[in-house]
Design an enzyme around this catalytic site. Structure first.
Site, mmCIF file in Angstrom:
data_model
loop_
_atom_site.group_PDB
_atom_site.id
_atom_site.type_symbol
_atom_site.label_atom_id
_atom_site.label_comp_id
_atom_site.label_asym_id
_atom_site.label_seq_id
_atom_site.Cartn_x
_atom_site.Cartn_y
_atom_site.Cartn_z
ATOM 1 N N THR A 209 8.461 -7.942 17.360
ATOM 2 C CA THR A 209 8.121 -6.604 16.874
ATOM 3 C C THR A 209 9.187 -5.641 17.369
ATOM 4 O O THR A 209 9.597 -5.695 18.533
ATOM 5 C CB THR A 209 6.727 -6.159 17.361
ATOM 6 O OG1 THR A 209 5.752 -7.045 16.790
ATOM 7 C CG2 THR A 209 6.412 -4.732 16.932
ATOM 8 N N PHE B 202 10.109 -1.860 18.198
ATOM 9 C CA PHE B 202 9.463 -0.628 18.630
ATOM 10 C C PHE B 202 10.485 0.497 18.669
ATOM 11 O O PHE B 202 11.614 0.288 19.133
ATOM 12 C CB PHE B 202 8.876 -0.782 20.037
ATOM 13 C CG PHE B 202 7.738 -1.758 20.133
ATOM 14 C CD1 PHE B 202 6.423 -1.316 20.071
ATOM 15 C CD2 PHE B 202 7.975 -3.109 20.297
ATOM 16 C CE1 PHE B 202 5.370 -2.221 20.176
ATOM 17 C CE2 PHE B 202 6.935 -4.019 20.404
ATOM 18 C CZ PHE B 202 5.627 -3.554 20.337
#
Length: 184
Positions: A180, A182
């Site tokens: 992921t 960020f």
């Protein structure tokens, strides 16, 4: 971006010890003061309203894709990106101390995390996937209630360690290239 975040107030979506918490520590260091928010709207409001100096916002997952609403929130609020990081998402099956996989019947987690573990659920068809608002929140809720030896959560090892839970299995995600990104 990494460093000493002493004194920085940092908003994250979800509970402490979630993947956003780990991303904040990686980017901003140990000295930050985290401000967990239940929703992405509240996370953005915390920065706009000066309750937080920064926010750590998940924007894209290699398996689930972009979180388009966060791009929209970023643009509409007039905020600026000052850093970013990628975090390897390693999903764990987490139970209460003494629990064992054969006794588990229900598994709670964020819907995106559940979707990233389709293979695990296919191999364990007796398990019911139960949507929750947050990966670490699912672990917190699991440990908050007594007598739930048949229930488990999918979330980060960090949450299991913090809440006193047991990691029953690791690497539940369908693809080892589960990252992921960020934004700060």
């Amino acid at each position: 971006m990494s460093g000493n975040g002493d004194g920085l107030k940092v908003a994250i979506q979800g509970e402490l010890w979630a993947f956003s918490h780990a991303a904040a520590l990686r980017c901003l260091g140990d000295g930050i003061e985290l401000r967990p928010k239940p929703t992405f709207d509240e996370l953005f409001e915390a920065v706009v309203g000066a309750e937080a100096d920064r926010a750590v916002v998940p924007i894209e997952n290699s398996l689930a894709g972009s979180i388009h609403e966060n791009y929209d929130r970023l643009r509409s609020q007039g905020l600026h990106i000052v850093g970013e990081t990628q975090l390897r998402i390693r999903l764990c099956l987490i139970g209460r101390p003494g629990a064992a996989l054969p006794s588990i019947r229900r598994v709670a987690s964020h819907p995106v995390a559940l979707a990233q573990c389709r293979g695990f659920f296919k191999q364990n068809p007796r398990l019911e996937a139960v949507p929750a608002y947050d990966t670490a929140g699912a672990v917190k809720d699991l440990m908050r209630h007594d007598g739930l030896a048949t229930q488990a959560a999918i979330g980060p090892r960090l949450a299991a360690e913090h809440y006193g839970a047991t990691v029953l299995a690791e690497g539940l995600e369908d693809d080892l290239q589960n990252y992921t990104r960020f934004l700060i």
